[in-house]
Design a protein around this motif. Structure first.
Motif, PDB file in Angstrom:
ATOM      1  N   VAL A 103     -31.924 -42.756  28.235  1.00  0.00           N
ATOM      2  CA  VAL A 103     -33.172 -42.142  27.798  1.00  0.00           C
ATOM      3  C   VAL A 103     -34.129 -42.201  28.982  1.00  0.00           C
ATOM      4  N   VAL A 104     -34.522 -41.048  29.483  1.00  0.00           N
ATOM      5  CA  VAL A 104     -35.338 -40.967  30.690  1.00  0.00           C
ATOM      6  C   VAL A 104     -36.776 -40.659  30.305  1.00  0.00           C
ATOM      7  N   GLU A 105     -37.709 -41.396  30.876  1.00  0.00           N
ATOM      8  CA  GLU A 105     -39.129 -41.153  30.608  1.00  0.00           C
ATOM      9  C   GLU A 105     -39.493 -39.744  31.040  1.00  0.00           C
ATOM     10  N   GLY A 106     -40.127 -39.006  30.138  1.00  0.00           N
ATOM     11  CA  GLY A 106     -40.480 -37.629  30.420  1.00  0.00           C
ATOM     12  C   GLY A 106     -39.432 -36.639  29.949  1.00  0.00           C
ATOM     13  N   GLY A 107     -38.237 -37.138  29.589  1.00  0.00           N
ATOM     14  CA  GLY A 107     -37.174 -36.281  29.080  1.00  0.00           C
ATOM     15  C   GLY A 107     -37.145 -36.301  27.559  1.00  0.00           C
ATOM     16  N   ALA A 108     -35.985 -35.990  27.011  1.00  0.00           N
ATOM     17  CA  ALA A 108     -35.840 -36.014  25.556  1.00  0.00           C
ATOM     18  C   ALA A 108     -36.059 -37.429  25.038  1.00  0.00           C
ATOM     19  N   THR A 109     -36.752 -37.540  23.910  1.00  0.00           N
ATOM     20  CA  THR A 109     -36.982 -38.854  23.315  1.00  0.00           C
ATOM     21  C   THR A 109     -35.700 -39.347  22.659  1.00  0.00           C
ATOM     22  N   LEU A 110     -35.681 -40.631  22.343  1.00  0.00           N
ATOM     23  CA  LEU A 110     -34.512 -41.198  21.667  1.00  0.00           C
ATOM     24  C   LEU A 110     -34.271 -40.476  20.351  1.00  0.00           C
ATOM     25  N   ALA A 111     -35.330 -40.221  19.591  1.00  0.00           N
ATOM     26  CA  ALA A 111     -35.182 -39.532  18.305  1.00  0.00           C
ATOM     27  C   ALA A 111     -34.594 -38.141  18.499  1.00  0.00           C
ATOM     28  N   GLU A 112     -35.028 -37.438  19.530  1.00  0.00           N
ATOM     29  CA  GLU A 112     -34.492 -36.101  19.808  1.00  0.00           C
ATOM     30  C   GLU A 112     -33.020 -36.166  20.188  1.00  0.00           C
ATOM     31  N   MET A 113     -32.634 -37.193  20.951  1.00  0.00           N
ATOM     32  CA  MET A 113     -31.243 -37.342  21.362  1.00  0.00           C
ATOM     33  C   MET A 113     -30.355 -37.684  20.169  1.00  0.00           C
ATOM     34  N   ILE A 114     -30.887 -38.482  19.252  1.00  0.00           N
ATOM     35  CA  ILE A 114     -30.135 -38.810  18.037  1.00  0.00           C
ATOM     36  C   ILE A 114     -29.963 -37.549  17.186  1.00  0.00           C
ATOM     37  N   ALA A 115     -31.062 -36.829  16.989  1.00  0.00           N
ATOM     38  CA  ALA A 115     -31.030 -35.629  16.145  1.00  0.00           C
ATOM     39  C   ALA A 115     -30.093 -34.560  16.691  1.00  0.00           C
ATOM     40  N   SER A 116     -29.974 -34.475  18.010  1.00  0.00           N
ATOM     41  CA  SER A 116     -29.105 -33.470  18.628  1.00  0.00           C
ATOM     42  C   SER A 116     -27.662 -33.949  18.772  1.00  0.00           C
ATOM     43  N   GLY A 117     -27.362 -35.168  18.305  1.00  0.00           N
ATOM     44  CA  GLY A 117     -26.002 -35.674  18.311  1.00  0.00           C
ATOM     45  C   GLY A 117     -25.511 -36.201  19.640  1.00  0.00           C
ATOM     46  N   LYS A 118     -26.417 -36.570  20.534  1.00  0.00           N
ATOM     47  CA  LYS A 118     -26.018 -37.042  21.863  1.00  0.00           C
ATOM     48  C   LYS A 118     -25.875 -38.560  21.933  1.00  0.00           C
ATOM     49  N   VAL A 119     -26.323 -39.258  20.896  1.00  0.00           N
ATOM     50  CA  VAL A 119     -26.274 -40.718  20.865  1.00  0.00           C
ATOM     51  C   VAL A 119     -25.666 -41.160  19.543  1.00  0.00           C
ATOM     52  N   ASP A 120     -24.783 -42.167  19.595  1.00  0.00           N
ATOM     53  CA  ASP A 120     -24.156 -42.710  18.385  1.00  0.00           C
ATOM     54  C   ASP A 120     -24.744 -44.053  17.966  1.00  0.00           C
ATOM     55  N   ALA A 121     -25.243 -44.807  18.934  1.00  0.00           N
ATOM     56  CA  ALA A 121     -25.730 -46.155  18.639  1.00  0.00           C
ATOM     57  C   ALA A 121     -26.731 -46.567  19.704  1.00  0.00           C
ATOM     58  N   GLY A 122     -27.558 -47.517  19.370  1.00  0.00           N
ATOM     59  CA  GLY A 122     -28.536 -47.976  20.351  1.00  0.00           C
ATOM     60  C   GLY A 122     -29.433 -49.061  19.805  1.00  0.00           C
ATOM     61  N   TYR A 123     -30.601 -49.169  20.414  1.00  0.00           N
ATOM     62  CA  TYR A 123     -31.446 -50.339  20.192  1.00  0.00           C
ATOM     63  C   TYR A 123     -32.878 -49.978  20.541  1.00  0.00           C
ATOM     64  N   GLY A 124     -33.811 -50.470  19.761  1.00  0.00           N
ATOM     65  CA  GLY A 124     -35.199 -50.190  20.087  1.00  0.00           C
ATOM     66  C   GLY A 124     -36.145 -50.728  19.033  1.00  0.00           C
ATOM     67  N   LEU A 125     -37.412 -50.349  19.152  1.00  0.00           N
ATOM     68  CA  LEU A 125     -38.461 -50.791  18.239  1.00  0.00           C
ATOM     69  C   LEU A 125     -38.263 -50.099  16.894  1.00  0.00           C
ATOM     70  N   TYR A 126     -37.863 -50.867  15.903  1.00  0.00           N
ATOM     71  CA  TYR A 126     -37.496 -50.258  14.624  1.00  0.00           C
ATOM     72  C   TYR A 126     -38.675 -49.557  13.956  1.00  0.00           C
TER      73      TYR A 126
END
Length: 362
Positions: free
Chosen positions: A74-97
């Protein structure tokens, strides 16, 4: 005889072709079993992810079930984590719930599987301020990294306890969003009365400007047994590959236990792999300050309490079935213990099982 021979050869050929196709299909299925795990650089409290990546814990857990890990940044200024999840690019991860709670209500397809660490969010005023605690925040301007950030969600819950309005009908504070790097400047210049920030930005600002801390989620009575950062998996991964979801959860729990036991080594690993910049002593000090004891049961209790209070505040919709929301948003995976501890003398992990009420039972 010739006809029988030809039929026999055809049958052998067919069986060989079928067996070959089955092997290819199995090989293809195996190749598809890849779990894509999000990570980001520059975030000190992402140490468990960095440790699990660089020490091979993700690979080890996934290899044991014939699967592989891939890493998605997840790159600052790029797609957000939520956007990457919604687009199917991420399966698992970690962050501020808490940052994702409204997004989950609105359809973000993830569920949390374990609490990873406590603390890392702090609130400051200038040294000459007449604000000394959350009780004094009525009518104040509060700078935060984002209006849906966990720093906002946590503080609203704290303000509700103090009788200060945070609902749309009765809002007695004003939140203003700034880039994380600008929060300390905004407070120092008087643009806001208070800031909420995550480490290392929080402590760097405190030391650079001599700010006074009025709330620390790592030690505050309300938050001391609540997780700020948690492990998540997507609904797709849960449906199609629950074994992979369990494997990455175990790996991150182990990595978190390692950081708890070896904060300096974790900080060194981050710096040496260009995952986090900074001074080793400073980074190690902050990691040691945080609680990295993982727990699925306390992670779920955190989510449960926050969801109910945020619905009361109107941040989650009144029409949401809160019981269903919690049940679908926090999953207990087969084969995942409540947590792990790490013995640095023997370099071994030990499973921790049984529901925890707090950390005093450890």
């Amino acid at each position: 005889m010739k006809k029988s021979l030809l039929m026999g050869m055809a049958l052998v050929s067919f069986l060989s072709f079928t067996a070959c196709n089955k092997k290819q299909a199995a090989s293809s299925d195996s190749a598809q079993k890849v779990v894509r795990i999000n990570f980001q650089t520059g975030t000190l409290c992402a140490a468990p992810v960095h440790v699990a990546m660089k020490m091979g814990l993700f690979e080890e857990e996934l290899a044991a079930i014939g699967q592989k890990a891939e890493y998605v940044q997840v790159v600052e200024g790029g797609a957000t984590l939520a956007e990457m999840i919604a687009s199917g690019k991420v399966d698992a991860g970690y962050g501020l719930y808490a940052t994702q709670m409204q997004a989950i209500e609105n359809g973000l397809p993830i569920a949390y599987t374990s609490g990873i660490h406590v603390g890392c969010t702090k609130y400051y005023v200038r040294s000459d301020s007449d604000i000394y605690s959350a009780k004094d925040l009525r009518g104040k301007k509060i700078g935060v990294p984002g209006l849906a950030d966990s720093s906002v969600m946590n503080l609203k819950r704290k303000l509700m306890d103090e009788g200060i309005g945070v609902t749309a009908e009765n809002n007695e504070v004003e939140f203003l969003a700034y880039a994380s790097a600008d929060l300390a400047i905004a407070l120092n210049n008087g643009a806001v009365d208070v800031i909420g920030a995550h480490d290392p930005v929080a402590t760097k600002g405190e030391r650079a400007y001599n700010f006074r801390k009025i709330l620390d989620t790592g030690i505050d009575e309300k938050f001391v047994n609540e997780y700020c950062c948690q492990q998540f998996v997507t609904h797709k991964l849960l449906r199609e590959n629950p074994e992979g979801a369990a494997a990455v959860t175990r790996a991150l729990q182990k990595a978190s236990a390692f950081v708890e036991a070896e904060p300096r080594l974790a900080a060194q690993l981050q710096i040496e792999n260009n995952l986090v910049a900074g001074d080793l002593d400073f980074n190690a000090e902050l990691l040691e300050e945080l609680n990295f004891i993982p727990s699925r049961s306390l992670g779920k209790k955190t989510f449960d309490k926050a969801a109910r209070q945020l619905q009361e505040a109107g941040i989650l919709k009144k029409t949401t079935d809160i019981e269903k929301y919690i049940a679908q948003s926090y999953i207990e995976l087969f084969g995942v213990p409540d947590g792990y501890s790490y013995d640095k003398a023997t370099k071994t992990y030990r499973e921790i099982n049984g529901e925890r009420k707090d950390f005093t039972s450890l």
